[in-house]
Design a protein around this motif. Structure first.
Motif, mmCIF file in Angstrom:
data_model
loop_
_atom_site.group_PDB
_atom_site.id
_atom_site.type_symbol
_atom_site.label_atom_id
_atom_site.label_comp_id
_atom_site.label_asym_id
_atom_site.label_seq_id
_atom_site.Cartn_x
_atom_site.Cartn_y
_atom_site.Cartn_z
ATOM 1 N N GLU A 168 -26.544 116.809 81.230
ATOM 2 C CA GLU A 168 -25.953 117.551 82.359
ATOM 3 C C GLU A 168 -24.626 116.932 82.776
ATOM 4 O OE1 GLU A 168 -28.278 117.688 86.053
ATOM 5 O OE2 GLU A 168 -29.858 118.562 84.795
ATOM 6 N N LYS A 169 -24.655 115.624 82.913
ATOM 7 C CA LYS A 169 -23.475 114.885 83.354
ATOM 8 C C LYS A 169 -22.319 115.036 82.339
ATOM 9 C CE LYS A 169 -22.573 110.240 84.979
ATOM 10 N NZ LYS A 169 -22.983 109.184 85.862
ATOM 11 N N MET A 170 -22.646 114.946 81.059
ATOM 12 C CA MET A 170 -21.624 115.027 80.013
ATOM 13 C C MET A 170 -21.072 116.455 79.886
ATOM 14 S SD MET A 170 -21.485 111.941 78.830
ATOM 15 C CE MET A 170 -21.939 111.270 80.379
ATOM 16 N N VAL A 171 -21.983 117.428 79.959
ATOM 17 C CA VAL A 171 -21.574 118.835 79.795
ATOM 18 C C VAL A 171 -20.616 119.238 80.915
ATOM 19 C CG1 VAL A 171 -22.429 121.231 79.845
ATOM 20 C CG2 VAL A 171 -23.586 119.518 78.430
ATOM 21 N N ASP A 172 -20.895 118.755 82.106
ATOM 22 C CA ASP A 172 -20.049 119.037 83.250
ATOM 23 C C ASP A 172 -18.616 118.537 82.988
ATOM 24 O OD1 ASP A 172 -20.169 120.054 85.846
ATOM 25 O OD2 ASP A 172 -19.856 118.003 86.627
ATOM 26 N N LEU A 173 -18.531 117.315 82.522
ATOM 27 C CA LEU A 173 -17.235 116.710 82.201
ATOM 28 C C LEU A 173 -16.532 117.494 81.088
ATOM 29 C CD1 LEU A 173 -15.356 114.209 82.435
ATOM 30 C CD2 LEU A 173 -16.914 112.973 80.943
ATOM 31 N N GLN A 174 -17.296 117.882 80.070
ATOM 32 C CA GLN A 174 -16.726 118.611 78.922
ATOM 33 C C GLN A 174 -16.176 119.977 79.347
ATOM 34 O OE1 GLN A 174 -20.192 118.436 76.406
ATOM 35 N NE2 GLN A 174 -20.028 116.217 76.267
ATOM 36 N N ARG A 175 -16.930 120.671 80.205
ATOM 37 C CA ARG A 175 -16.454 121.999 80.650
ATOM 38 C C ARG A 175 -15.184 121.883 81.459
ATOM 39 N NH1 ARG A 175 -22.409 124.314 81.988
ATOM 40 N NH2 ARG A 175 -22.872 125.059 79.884
ATOM 41 N N LYS A 176 -15.101 120.837 82.288
ATOM 42 C CA LYS A 176 -13.877 120.654 83.091
ATOM 43 C C LYS A 176 -12.677 120.403 82.170
ATOM 44 C CE LYS A 176 -15.858 119.192 87.433
ATOM 45 N NZ LYS A 176 -16.880 118.184 87.704
ATOM 46 N N LEU A 177 -12.891 119.594 81.137
ATOM 47 C CA LEU A 177 -11.780 119.306 80.208
ATOM 48 C C LEU A 177 -11.333 120.589 79.510
ATOM 49 C CD1 LEU A 177 -13.059 115.975 78.593
ATOM 50 C CD2 LEU A 177 -11.001 116.231 79.974
ATOM 51 N N ALA A 178 -12.300 121.394 79.076
ATOM 52 C CA ALA A 178 -11.974 122.627 78.337
ATOM 53 C C ALA A 178 -11.294 123.654 79.232
ATOM 54 C CB ALA A 178 -13.246 123.213 77.726
ATOM 55 N N ALA A 179 -11.682 123.687 80.498
ATOM 56 C CA ALA A 179 -11.086 124.665 81.414
ATOM 57 C C ALA A 179 -9.628 124.307 81.693
ATOM 58 C CB ALA A 179 -11.878 124.713 82.719
ATOM 59 N N SER A 215 -7.443 122.669 79.608
ATOM 60 C CA SER A 215 -6.488 122.516 78.508
ATOM 61 C C SER A 215 -6.910 123.286 77.264
ATOM 62 C CB SER A 215 -6.341 121.037 78.145
ATOM 63 O OG SER A 215 -7.611 120.474 77.988
ATOM 64 N N ASP A 216 -5.918 123.672 76.460
ATOM 65 C CA ASP A 216 -6.206 124.282 75.160
ATOM 66 C C ASP A 216 -6.754 123.151 74.299
ATOM 67 O OD1 ASP A 216 -5.123 126.611 76.092
ATOM 68 O OD2 ASP A 216 -3.200 126.382 75.062
ATOM 69 N N CYS A 217 -7.944 123.341 73.773
ATOM 70 C CA CYS A 217 -8.531 122.201 73.051
ATOM 71 C C CYS A 217 -9.422 122.621 71.898
ATOM 72 C CB CYS A 217 -9.344 121.339 74.017
ATOM 73 S SG CYS A 217 -10.881 122.087 74.582
ATOM 74 N N ILE A 218 -9.671 121.647 71.024
ATOM 75 C CA ILE A 218 -10.700 121.778 70.001
ATOM 76 C C ILE A 218 -11.713 120.689 70.347
ATOM 77 C CG2 ILE A 218 -9.306 120.422 68.338
ATOM 78 C CD1 ILE A 218 -10.734 122.088 66.101
ATOM 79 N N MET A 219 -12.952 121.105 70.568
ATOM 80 C CA MET A 219 -13.980 120.173 71.034
ATOM 81 C C MET A 219 -15.074 120.087 69.988
ATOM 82 S SD MET A 219 -16.227 120.514 74.545
ATOM 83 C CE MET A 219 -14.887 120.280 75.665
ATOM 84 N N ASP A 220 -15.448 118.873 69.593
ATOM 85 C CA ASP A 220 -16.528 118.777 68.613
ATOM 86 C C ASP A 220 -17.763 118.090 69.187
ATOM 87 O OD1 ASP A 220 -16.167 116.037 68.410
ATOM 88 O OD2 ASP A 220 -15.689 116.033 66.283
ATOM 89 N N GLY A 221 -18.922 118.449 68.617
ATOM 90 C CA GLY A 221 -20.176 117.893 69.107
ATOM 91 C C GLY A 221 -21.359 118.516 68.395
ATOM 92 N N ARG A 222 -22.435 118.749 69.150
ATOM 93 C CA ARG A 222 -23.651 119.320 68.567
ATOM 94 C C ARG A 222 -24.028 120.647 69.225
ATOM 95 N NH1 ARG A 222 -22.508 115.084 66.699
ATOM 96 N NH2 ARG A 222 -23.778 113.605 65.540
ATOM 97 N N ASP A 223 -23.608 120.799 70.503
ATOM 98 C CA ASP A 223 -24.054 121.946 71.306
ATOM 99 C C ASP A 223 -22.874 122.654 71.950
ATOM 100 O OD1 ASP A 223 -23.286 119.813 72.885
ATOM 101 O OD2 ASP A 223 -24.688 120.297 74.499
ATOM 102 N N ILE A 224 -21.690 122.506 71.366
ATOM 103 C CA ILE A 224 -20.495 123.052 72.029
ATOM 104 C C ILE A 224 -20.541 124.590 71.991
ATOM 105 C CG2 ILE A 224 -17.975 122.950 72.213
ATOM 106 C CD1 ILE A 224 -19.544 120.213 72.520
#
Ligand code: DC
Length: 219
Positions: free
Chosen positions: A108-119, A121-130
């Motif tokens: 939960e904590k990580m996903v929250d941070l990841q969504r804020k980053l994606a919102a 900036s234009d980005c390519i995000m890698d992981g398992r559940d993106i």
């Protein structure tokens, strides 16, 4: 609205190498979400928390403040104010990350941070559940994979090139164990999103994969 590319796949499929190169060529920010789970794992290891004790991890994860900054285009992970990038890419931290990342409170904590980053900036995000969970509305979704034998051989070559001693069979066993944990956990297991494009890199060269992803992601 920012432009987001989601790249998922198992350990050692080449996600970070490919995503980094695509980011550079397309002028996007590269968001490495594995590094965030690794930073959380590093915190637990440093604090001496038993990685099989989920209650202890849940209690401790509140104390770990993980923030991300981009310095000269490079993602830097801060753990309670300390730049922990030099400690994240070891086998031990990767192994520990696959334990802490099964815990929903950590996710939960990580996903929250990841969504804020994606919102932001234009980005390519890698992981398992993106593609399946973090950014279900990503503009493009790629599922990058390769056979476990090929992934183990790449990892082996990488480590021996750095002068580290390792055994191919042990690396393969570790990759398969990690795949199993990532794919069978209850919270956001690794799986290909219905609308993701499958790219199997087992018989592809790095440059070929990069060109293919760019052609799939041009906008
Ligand atoms: O991609 P990596 O090897 O840096 O990931 C380390 C661990 O973190 C891996 O076992 C799975 C987990 N992880 C995850 O559960 N979800 C993500 N989005 C990224 C990584």
């Amino acid at each position: 609205m920012s432009f987001n590319i989601a790249v998922d796949g198992p350990a050692g499929a080449g996600k970070s190498t490919i995503a980094k190169a695509v980011a550079r060529k397309m002028g996007l920010i590269y968001v490495d979400t594995g590094a965030m789970y690794r930073a959380m794992a590093l915190y637990m290891v440093r604090e001496g928390v038993d990685l099989c004790d989920s209650e202890a991890i849940i209690a401790k994860c509140r104390e770990a403040d993980i923030t991300i900054r981009y310095e000269d285009g490079i993602q830097v992970v801060y753990l309670n104010g300390e730049n922990v990038n030099p400690y994240l890419r070891t086998e031990e931290t990767g192994h520990a990350a696959s334990y802490v990342s099964v815990i929903p409170k950590v996710r939960e904590k990580m996903v929250d941070l990841q969504r804020k980053l994606a919102a932001g900036s234009d980005c390519i995000m890698d992981g398992r559940d993106i593609g399946t969970c973090v950014l279900p509305n990503a503009d493009r979704k790629i599922y990058l994979t390769a056979s476990s034998a090929v992934r183990a051989k790449r990892r082996y070559d990488e480590l021996t090139a750095k002068g580290e001693k390792c055994e191919l069979e042990k690396i393969r066993a570790d990759i398969e164990e990690r795949d199993y944990r990532d794919m069978h956990r209850e919270a956001s297991p690794l799986k290909q999103a219905d609308d993701a494009i499958l790219v199997d890199t087992s018989h592809m060269m790095v440059e070929e994969v990069i060109d293919k992803i760019i052609s799939l992601c041009a906008h």
